[in-house]
Design an enzyme around this catalytic site. Structure first.
Site: not given
Length: 553
Positions: A194, A338, A446, A451
Site C-alpha cells: 500500500t 487489497e 462530520k 456526515w
C-alpha cells in the site's frame, strides 16, 4: 454439508493448476506474432512478440536460477511499463518466486522499509532510478544483487551500487530452454505494498490462483471487454497493483500490448494511441485530464481509441463528459491494492436501456457493480448491515476470491472481520448492487453530528471551467466541530471567484453541506499513486478561520 451417510461424487476432469506461466505459454502458442510495443526509459522504441517475450522469460528463469533465486524468494522491481519489466513479471513468478513491484515515487525511507520487510533477494531497477537505489543501499544489506535494466553498467551514474550487473549482459549467457515447473496454484506470485500515506506501507501477497481468477474476470464483456482484436495501452503503472491486471489480461486474450514507459503526458499518450491503433486504455483521472486538455487545445480526434477505464480515485463528471464527447466509452471502476485491484466496473444492464440519457449517465457515474467473485456490503459504525436503497451511507466491506485475507507477515484472517475486508471507504449501494463511493472514511467531514461527503462537493466544484483540481476537507470549527473547506487549483489563464464558485452548490446539495470558504492554491499535494493527500491539507489549513463565515445549518 452433504446429507448424513452421503458423500459427494468426485468429478472426472483434468486437474491443471492456475499458474501465471500458462498465460505466456498460451499467448506464444496461439498469438505468437501479436506485438508488444514499449517506449523505454532510454526514449527508444522496442517491438517484439509474445513468442519473443516467452523465449526471453524462459531465459530469465534460467538466469534467476543460476543466481540462486528459489521458490518463494522475493525479487524486487523498480521499473516503468516496458518489455523487460514484463519479462520479470513472468520469469520471476514462473519459477515460483515472488515478483515484488515497488513504487519509485515512495520516499527513500519507505522504499528501504518495504525492501527489508519483503526480504528482497534481488532488486531490478531502471537506470534513471539509480540515485534512489543508491540512497537505500546502506539500509538494505540483505539484497544479494542489484541489476540495472540496461545493456551495460558503464558510466559513473551507477557508482556506489554494490553487487551490480546489467540485465542484458547478465541474461546473455543463459539459454532459453526451460520447462515451467508445476506447483500449487495457491503459491505466492506477486507482492504489492500500500502507498503508506499514514504509517509504514503494508504488503499484499497475491497468489497464482487469485491473479488468474482476477484476469479472467477482468476480460469479461461487462468488465474490460477485452479480445484479440484490441490494442491495449497500459497507462496505469506496472508498479501500481500489477497495472490493474492488464499484463495478465492481454496475453490471456491475445491483445496487442502497448507499454508507454515514463512518457505519460497528453501529447505522448495521444501519439501512442494514434501510432499503435490503441482501442483500450486504463489509468487514473489525472492522466486523462492531461490527454483531454491536449486533444481539446489542438482540435484533435481519435481514429481507433474507443474505451477508457478510469479508477484509482473517483472520476470527476466533467472529465467523464469531456471524454465521452470525444467518442470514448468511459468505464468507471473501483478497486484497491487489497482487491488485486478490481472489485466493481460500471456498465449498463438490460433494465437501464429504457432510461433517459440523463438517467443512464447518472448510473455510469457510479463505481458500478461487482464482478463475479466479489461480494459487497455496507455497515454502520456498530457493524450492522445497512440497506441497499441508494440513500444509506455506510462503511464498505468486501469479500471474494482475490481479496486480501492477511497483510504480508501477519496471521491468517487478520486483515478482515468475520471474513469481510473493511476497505476504509464510505459508500452507498443501489437496490441492483451499483456502488457509489462517497468518501474515504478518514476524509468524511462530520459537521454538527452529520456526515458530509467530500467527493460530491469536489465533483460540483470541478464543473467550473476555472477549476483544474479540487479537494474538500474538514477543518475545526468552534460550533460545529468541523466545516467543509474547498481547496482548488485554477486552470491556466483563469481566475476563481469565491462567491461564483460557491453559488454552484446551491440547489445541488443541502445548504449546510455548502463549503464555508474557498482557498486557491498553486497545486495540491499528491501521493505516490496520484491521490490528493487530504491529511496533509487538513494539517496545513487546520487553523483556517471559519468562525466569521455564516454556517448554513
Amino acid at each position: 454439508m452433504p446429507p448424513a451417510g452421503h458423500s459427494p461424487v468426485p468429478g472426472q476432469m483434468m486437474q491443471r493448476p492456475l499458474l501465471i506461466s500458462s498465460l505466456l505459454r498460451h499467448a506464444d502458442r496461439y498469438f505468437g506474432q501479436r506485438e508488444i510495443v514499449s517506449f523505454g526509459d532510454d526514449r527508444m522504441w522496442h517491438r517484439y512478440t509474445y513468442r519473443d517475450c516467452h523465449r526471453r522469460s524462459r531465459q530469465l528463469a534460467n538466469a534467476l536460477g543460476a543466481l540462486g533465486v528459489r521458490m518463494g524468494d522475493r525479487v524486487g522491481t523498480l521499473a516503468w511499463n516496458g518489455y523487460r519489466h514484463l519479462e520479470l513479471y513472468y520469469g520471476i513468478t514462473g519459477i515460483g518466486a515472488v515478483c515484488h513491484t515497488m513504487n519509485p515515487r515512495l520516499h527513500a525511507e519507505q522504499l528501504a522499509f518495504i525492501v527489508n520487510d519483503a526480504a528482497d533477494k534481488v532488486v531490478f531497477f531502471e537506470r534513471s532510478m539509480a540515485p534512489l537505489v543508491r540512497s537505500i543501499v546502506p539500509q538494505c544489506p540483505q539484497v544479494q544483487a542489484f541489476i540495472v535494466l540496461d545493456h551495460h553498467c558503464a558510466g559513473g551514474d551507477l557508482d556506489g551500487i554494490p553487487h551490480l550487473a546489467s540485465y542484458e549482459e547478465w541474461l546473455a549467457p543463459h539459454g532459453d530452454e526451460y520447462n515451467w515447473p508445476v506447483f500449487d496454484e495457491d503459491a505466492a506470485a506477486g507482492l504489492c505494498y500500500t502507498s503508506g500515506t499514514t504509517g509504514n506501507p503494508k504488503g499484499v501477497l497475491y497468489s497464482h490462483r487469485s491473479t488468474m481468477l482476477h484476469a479472467w474476470a477482468s476480460v469479461a464483456p461487462d468488465a474490460f471487454n477485452l479480445s484479440a482484436r484490441d490494442s491495449i495501452l497500459a497507462v496505469v503503472p506496472m508498479f501500481h497493483v500489477n497495472a490493474w491486471g492488464l499484463p495478465y489480461a492481454a496475453p490471456m486474450v491475445g491483445a496487442k500490448l502497448v507499454l508507454p514507459g515514463p512518457a505519460l503526458d497528453g501529447p505522448a499518450l495521444y501519439g501512442l494511441c494514434e501510432q499503435e491503433g490503441v482501442t483500450f486504455a486504463a489509468g487514473v483521472p489525472t492522466i486523462w485530464l492531461g490527454l483531454l486538455n491536449h486533444v481539446r487545445e489542438h482540435g484533435l480526434a481519435f481514429s481507433t481509441f474507443a474505451r477508457v477505464v478510469i479508477g484509482g480515485s473517483t472520476c470527476p463528471p466533467h472529465l467523464m463528459d469531456g471524454l465521452s464527447q470525444l467518442g470514448l466509452q468511459v468505464i468507471h471502476a473501483f478497486g484497491m491494492t487489497e482487491l488485486s485491484p478490481l472489485a466493481t466496473v460500471c456498465t449498463l444492464q438490460a433494465h437501464h436501456q429504457g432510461m433517459t440519457r440523463e438517467q443512464q449517465t447518472a448510473v455510469l457515474r457510479t463505481q458500478g457493480r461487482p464482478l463475479f467473485g466479489i461480494d459487497l456490503k455496507i455497515v454502520d459504525d456498530d457493524g450492522a448491515e445497512m440497506p441497499w436503497d441508494s440513500k444509506a451511507q455506510g462503511h464498505l466491506m468486501v469479500r471474494g476470491q482475490w481479496v486480501v485475507d492477511a497483510y504480508f507477515g501477519q496471521p491468517p484472517g487478520s486483515a478482515g472481520t468475520d471474513g469481510w475486508f473493511m476497505t476504509g471507504d464510505m459508500a452507498r449501494l443501489a437496490p441492483d448492487g451499483y456502488l457509489t463511493i462517497t468518501d474515504r472514511s478518514k476524509d468524511v467531514i462530520k459537521s454538527g453530528g452529520e456526515w458530509i461527503g467530500s467527493i460530491d462537493l469536489e465533483n460540483i466544484a470541478m464543473t467550473s471551467p476555472a477549476v483544474a483540481l479540487a479537494a474538500c476537507i474538514g477543518v475545526p470549527h468552534p460550533k460545529w466541530d468541523e466545516r467543509p473547506l474547498l481547496v482548488v487549483v485554477a486552470r491556466p489563464g483563469h481566475t476563481i471567484d469565491r462567491d461564483a464558485l460557491l453559488a454552484l452548490f446551491e440547489h445541488k446539495v443541502p445548504r449546510w453541506w455548502v463549503p464555508d470558504d474557498v482557498l486557491v492554491v498553486p497545486q495540491l499535494p499528491l501521493g505516490p499513486t496520484g491521490k490528493v493527500l487530504k491529511l496533509q491539507l487538513r494539517h496545513q489549513f487546520r487553523d483556517h478561520l471559519l468562525a466569521a463565515t455564516p454556517v448554513r445549518h
